[in-house]
Scaffold this motif. Structure first.
Motif, PDB file in Angstrom:
ATOM      1  N   LEU A 272       1.112  -1.024  -0.055  1.00  0.00           N
ATOM      2  CA  LEU A 272      -0.186  -0.426   0.385  1.00  0.00           C
ATOM      3  C   LEU A 272       1.067   1.529   0.147  1.00  0.00           C
ATOM      4  CD1 LEU A 272      -2.983  -1.097   2.258  1.00  0.00           C
ATOM      5  CD2 LEU A 272      -2.915  -0.968   0.005  1.00  0.00           C
ATOM      6  N   ALA A 273       1.976   1.557   0.423  1.00  0.00           N
ATOM      7  CA  ALA A 273       3.000   2.249   0.521  1.00  0.00           C
ATOM      8  C   ALA A 273       3.093   2.374  -1.148  1.00  0.00           C
ATOM      9  CB  ALA A 273       4.379   2.081   0.888  1.00  0.00           C
ATOM     10  N   ILE A 274       3.688   1.788  -1.736  1.00  0.00           N
ATOM     11  CA  ILE A 274       3.747   1.999  -3.182  1.00  0.00           C
ATOM     12  C   ILE A 274       2.782   2.310  -3.852  1.00  0.00           C
ATOM     13  CG2 ILE A 274       4.911   0.861  -5.613  1.00  0.00           C
ATOM     14  CD1 ILE A 274       6.557  -0.588  -4.011  1.00  0.00           C
ATOM     15  N   VAL A 275       1.523   1.509  -3.569  1.00  0.00           N
ATOM     16  CA  VAL A 275       0.317   2.203  -4.262  1.00  0.00           C
ATOM     17  C   VAL A 275      -0.279   3.809  -3.952  1.00  0.00           C
ATOM     18  CG1 VAL A 275      -2.256   1.469  -4.316  1.00  0.00           C
ATOM     19  CG2 VAL A 275      -0.883  -0.312  -4.085  1.00  0.00           C
ATOM     20  N   ARG A 276       0.033   3.625  -2.623  1.00  0.00           N
ATOM     21  CA  ARG A 276       0.323   5.436  -2.463  1.00  0.00           C
ATOM     22  C   ARG A 276       0.455   6.646  -2.925  1.00  0.00           C
ATOM     23  NH1 ARG A 276      -1.426   2.852   3.231  1.00  0.00           N
ATOM     24  NH2 ARG A 276       0.707   3.740   3.510  1.00  0.00           N
ATOM     25  N   ARG A 278       1.731   8.762  -6.087  1.00  0.00           N
ATOM     26  CA  ARG A 278       0.691   9.805  -7.290  1.00  0.00           C
ATOM     27  C   ARG A 278       1.156   8.628  -8.063  1.00  0.00           C
ATOM     28  NH1 ARG A 278       0.056  16.177  -8.437  1.00  0.00           N
ATOM     29  NH2 ARG A 278      -1.077  15.788 -10.925  1.00  0.00           N
ATOM     30  N   THR A 279       1.937   8.462  -8.547  1.00  0.00           N
ATOM     31  CA  THR A 279       2.822   8.569  -9.638  1.00  0.00           C
ATOM     32  C   THR A 279       2.018   6.570 -10.241  1.00  0.00           C
ATOM     33  OG1 THR A 279       4.585   9.655 -10.541  1.00  0.00           O
ATOM     34  CG2 THR A 279       4.072   7.214 -11.698  1.00  0.00           C
ATOM     35  N   THR A 280       2.002   6.015  -8.947  1.00  0.00           N
ATOM     36  CA  THR A 280       1.789   4.251  -9.069  1.00  0.00           C
ATOM     37  C   THR A 280      -0.090   4.682  -8.836  1.00  0.00           C
ATOM     38  OG1 THR A 280       3.973   3.796  -7.793  1.00  0.00           O
ATOM     39  CG2 THR A 280       1.880   2.657  -7.826  1.00  0.00           C
ATOM     40  N   ALA A 281       0.007   5.307  -7.701  1.00  0.00           N
ATOM     41  CA  ALA A 281      -2.033   5.425  -8.258  1.00  0.00           C
ATOM     42  C   ALA A 281      -3.139   5.860  -9.651  1.00  0.00           C
ATOM     43  CB  ALA A 281      -2.465   6.343  -7.010  1.00  0.00           C
ATOM     44  N   LEU A 282      -1.926   6.576 -10.298  1.00  0.00           N
ATOM     45  CA  LEU A 282      -2.857   7.469 -11.504  1.00  0.00           C
ATOM     46  C   LEU A 282      -1.982   5.884 -12.792  1.00  0.00           C
ATOM     47  CD1 LEU A 282      -1.776  11.623 -10.999  1.00  0.00           C
ATOM     48  CD2 LEU A 282      -4.329  10.194 -10.968  1.00  0.00           C
ATOM     49  N   ALA A 283      -0.903   5.332 -12.237  1.00  0.00           N
ATOM     50  CA  ALA A 283      -1.071   4.410 -13.635  1.00  0.00           C
ATOM     51  C   ALA A 283      -1.934   3.343 -13.505  1.00  0.00           C
ATOM     52  CB  ALA A 283       1.046   3.603 -13.188  1.00  0.00           C
ATOM     53  N   ILE A 284      -2.005   2.883 -11.678  1.00  0.00           N
ATOM     54  CA  ILE A 284      -3.137   1.790 -11.898  1.00  0.00           C
ATOM     55  C   ILE A 284      -4.371   2.080 -12.650  1.00  0.00           C
ATOM     56  CG2 ILE A 284      -4.378   0.701 -10.230  1.00  0.00           C
ATOM     57  CD1 ILE A 284      -1.744   0.833  -8.016  1.00  0.00           C
ATOM     58  N   LEU A 285      -5.117   3.649 -11.756  1.00  0.00           N
ATOM     59  CA  LEU A 285      -6.267   3.786 -12.400  1.00  0.00           C
ATOM     60  C   LEU A 285      -6.383   3.335 -13.939  1.00  0.00           C
ATOM     61  CD1 LEU A 285      -9.032   4.765 -11.509  1.00  0.00           C
ATOM     62  CD2 LEU A 285      -7.766   7.167 -11.642  1.00  0.00           C
ATOM     63  N   ILE A 405      11.079  -3.233  -7.289  1.00  0.00           N
ATOM     64  CA  ILE A 405      10.514  -2.833  -8.647  1.00  0.00           C
ATOM     65  C   ILE A 405       9.442  -4.735  -8.931  1.00  0.00           C
ATOM     66  CG2 ILE A 405      12.341  -4.544  -9.463  1.00  0.00           C
ATOM     67  CD1 ILE A 405      10.889  -1.259 -10.913  1.00  0.00           C
ATOM     68  N   GLY A 406       9.567  -5.638  -8.469  1.00  0.00           N
ATOM     69  CA  GLY A 406       8.486  -6.603  -8.299  1.00  0.00           C
ATOM     70  C   GLY A 406       7.656  -6.475  -7.970  1.00  0.00           C
ATOM     71  N   ALA A 407       7.249  -5.712  -6.816  1.00  0.00           N
ATOM     72  CA  ALA A 407       6.339  -5.368  -6.266  1.00  0.00           C
ATOM     73  C   ALA A 407       5.451  -4.526  -6.973  1.00  0.00           C
ATOM     74  CB  ALA A 407       6.493  -5.128  -4.700  1.00  0.00           C
ATOM     75  N   ALA A 408       6.254  -3.303  -7.287  1.00  0.00           N
ATOM     76  CA  ALA A 408       5.505  -2.307  -7.977  1.00  0.00           C
ATOM     77  C   ALA A 408       4.879  -2.294  -9.746  1.00  0.00           C
ATOM     78  CB  ALA A 408       7.081  -1.245  -8.604  1.00  0.00           C
ATOM     79  N   SER A 409       6.139  -3.462 -10.406  1.00  0.00           N
ATOM     80  CA  SER A 409       5.608  -4.117 -11.623  1.00  0.00           C
ATOM     81  C   SER A 409       4.303  -4.647 -11.384  1.00  0.00           C
ATOM     82  CB  SER A 409       6.688  -4.534 -12.576  1.00  0.00           C
ATOM     83  OG  SER A 409       7.870  -3.968 -12.429  1.00  0.00           O
ATOM     84  N   ALA A 410       4.445  -5.504 -10.753  1.00  0.00           N
ATOM     85  CA  ALA A 410       3.377  -6.463 -10.374  1.00  0.00           C
ATOM     86  C   ALA A 410       1.709  -5.880 -10.387  1.00  0.00           C
ATOM     87  CB  ALA A 410       3.520  -7.987  -9.543  1.00  0.00           C
ATOM     88  N   THR A 411       2.302  -4.612  -8.995  1.00  0.00           N
ATOM     89  CA  THR A 411       1.314  -4.397  -8.727  1.00  0.00           C
ATOM     90  C   THR A 411       0.237  -3.551  -9.677  1.00  0.00           C
ATOM     91  OG1 THR A 411       1.866  -3.311  -6.295  1.00  0.00           O
ATOM     92  CG2 THR A 411      -0.049  -2.414  -7.351  1.00  0.00           C
ATOM     93  N   VAL A 412       1.131  -2.783 -10.621  1.00  0.00           N
ATOM     94  CA  VAL A 412       0.381  -2.345 -12.489  1.00  0.00           C
ATOM     95  C   VAL A 412      -0.314  -3.340 -13.085  1.00  0.00           C
ATOM     96  CG1 VAL A 412       0.811  -0.796 -14.390  1.00  0.00           C
ATOM     97  CG2 VAL A 412       1.638  -0.013 -12.294  1.00  0.00           C
TER      98      VAL A 412
END
Length: 524
Positions: A272-276, A278-285, A405-412
């Protein structure tokens, strides 16, 4: 918690172009076989479901089962990639994929096929996450734009070649539709061998590792329950019914518990720290919207061409070429421009706008629309996908350290798959409803009294007057789901516009790596 790192030359100095291309060869082959598994059945599914005497709902679930399993497993694979040997994990995902492919090939009913495709999806989830992770571990973000062109090329070849190959297989008497699943096995085996000799990444070992299987299970259960509701609502029960309340309420409750679990877990599958950020949240959306529009819309094109327009599976595969030409051209051009300028936001914004326009044009089609018009609209959709899908992942990778990088890439990838899964289910349910209404209306106008005429996708077995009505119903109903796709894709435009303008870094890792939170180091 301690970590032991097995150093390689790539840890201390950048890889040469030749070394990178050698390593990429195996990874691109892996990506090819994963995408081929989805696209090879796209034009063959009407024939497959017809042969297995399946329904429109089962047609949708053959696709949804793979996406759902891939969605649920992607964050686990991504987290494992931050903890263990990435190369071994890629090979393990390939092995799961091979077993699932063989089981699918021997399926004797639509239900068995759906189960086999779900198992296959676990491997696909690993491949779609781990290929991105491995590439991120080798290539700095700014240079990665250049190599995204190769990814786009593989996507285009797999997506064009897959439907063509699937069409040829089902149109060839001595092969049969089962080879749509067997055909990926030898390619996957070759990928295993190639990776063994070409992919060399640092090995990280950590003690006392705990994977958040509870969180992953809760997410999968919550999403699955929601998808089951989408598949049956307004058919088996009403929108305002105790079944709807139980399923939707239960799904939201399970997902709420999953969020709580993720906040307390030492190694959450969705950090959730990565998801929160801004860039990650918008990229996820944006990825969620692109996934819903792309998977949900494109998966029904093969059905439109075959059932709605009467083309053979091979011809339906050929008709998808404009979309894949758009993906290939846009990903290569945008990738090289991103590497040259270091800017990524303009291409994501442009791509998302083009995607909306393309789906909007496809929303106007019916069973008599000019194929030139359909091809032009598909070209725009492909261009939009080529400019957005990989670059949304790249935008996130640029903001996180190499250890995450693994968690971030996999989250998207997780949210893109989630969007695709929901999109296929929702649009499949909408399509089924419109088709049913269209067939009922057409039969009534023709004065034909017959029940269950549109339940089977084996249209060739129906009498010609009824077959014509069924084809018209499918052709006219498809435009509705593309209009919905256009509306969904608008969300990706909004997300892209809100992204901060940044210049991609040229280093493999962040210059200043923030201290990790919680016990132990995160290394990947």
């Amino acid at each position: 918690m301690t970590a032991t790192v097995a150093k390689t030359p790539t840890d201390d100095e950048p890889m040469t172009h030749r070394q990178t291309m050698e390593a990429l060869s195996g990874l691109l082959l892996v990506l090819f076989v994963a995408m081929l598994s989805a696209t090879v059945v796209s034009t063959a599914l009407p024939q497959i479901i017809g042969a297995l005497e399946g329904s429109q709902t089962q047609y949708t679930w053959v696709v949804t089962a793979t996406l759902l399993a891939a969605t649920a497993s992607t964050p686990i694979w991504g987290k494992l990639a931050d903890l263990f040997n990435k190369k071994v994990l890629v090979q393990a995902a390939i092995a799961v994929f091979i077993v699932g492919s063989v089981i699918a090939g021997f399926a004797q009913s639509a239900g068995q096929l759906i189960g086999a495709r779900a198992f296959q999806g676990i491997g696909v989830g690993g491949l779609q996450a781990l290929v991105q992770v491995a590439i991120a571990a080798m290539i700095p973000p700014r240079e990665r734009g250049r190599y995204n062109g190769y990814l786009g090329g593989v996507m285009a070849v797999a997506t064009v070649g897959g439907p063509l190959l699937g069409g040829v297989i089902v149109d060839t008497d001595w092969l049969g539709w089962r080879w749509c699943f067997f055909v990926g096995v030898p390619i996957a085996l070759v990928a295993l061998v190639v990776l063994q000799f070409t992919l060399h990444l640092p090995t990280f070992r950590r003690e006392n590792v705990k994977i958040d299987y509870l969180g992953a299970g809760l997410i999968a259960a919550g999403v699955s329950l929601l998808l089951v509701w989408i598949s049956f609502v307004d058919d088996s029960f009403g929108w305002l019914s105790w079944q709807t309340a139980a399923m939707v309420g239960g799904s939201l409750a399970i997902l709420a518990v999953a969020v709580v679990v993720e906040t307390k877990a030492k190694e959450p599958v969705v950090p959730l720290a990565i998801v929160r950020q801004r860039t990650t949240a918008l990229a996820i959306l944006g990825s969620l919207a692109v996934g819903m529009a792309m998977f949900g819309g494109a998966v029904f094109l093969g059905q439109y061409f075959q059932i709605g327009r009467g083309y053979s599976p091979t011809e339906a595969g050929l008709l998808t070429i404009p979309m894949m030409a758009g993906v290939l051209g846009a990903s290569i051009v945008a990738g090289r421009m991103i590497t040259r300028t270091g800017r990524i936001k303009p291409y994501i914004v442009t791509g998302s706008i083009v995607l909306v326009i393309g789906f909007g044009l496809l929303g106007m089609i019916d069973h008599e629309t000019s194929m030139v018009y359909v091809g032009a609209a598909m070209l725009l959709v492909g261009t939009g996908v080529g400019m957005t899908m990989q670059n949304l992942v790249l935008a996130v990778q640029n903001t996180v350290s190499l250890r995450d990088i693994g968690a971030a890439s996999a989250t998207v990838a997780f949210f893109r798959s989630l969007g695709g899964t929901i999109g296929v289910s929702v649009l499949g349910a909408v399509l089924a409803r419109h088709v049913k209404d269209g067939i009922t209306h057409g039969l009534a106008e023709a004065g034909i009294k017959v029940s269950g005429a549109g339940d089977s996708l084996n249209v060739s077995a129906l009498p010609e007057p009824i077959a014509h009505i069924v084809r018209a119903a499918y052709g006219d109903a498809t435009g509705h789901i593309f209009l919905i796709s256009a509306g969904i894709a608008v969300v990706s435009v909004i997300a892209a516009l809100l992204l901060r303008p940044v210049t991609l870094r040229t280093s493999l890792d962040l210059r200043e790596v923030p201290a990790p939170t919680g016990a132990g180091d995160r290394i990947g």
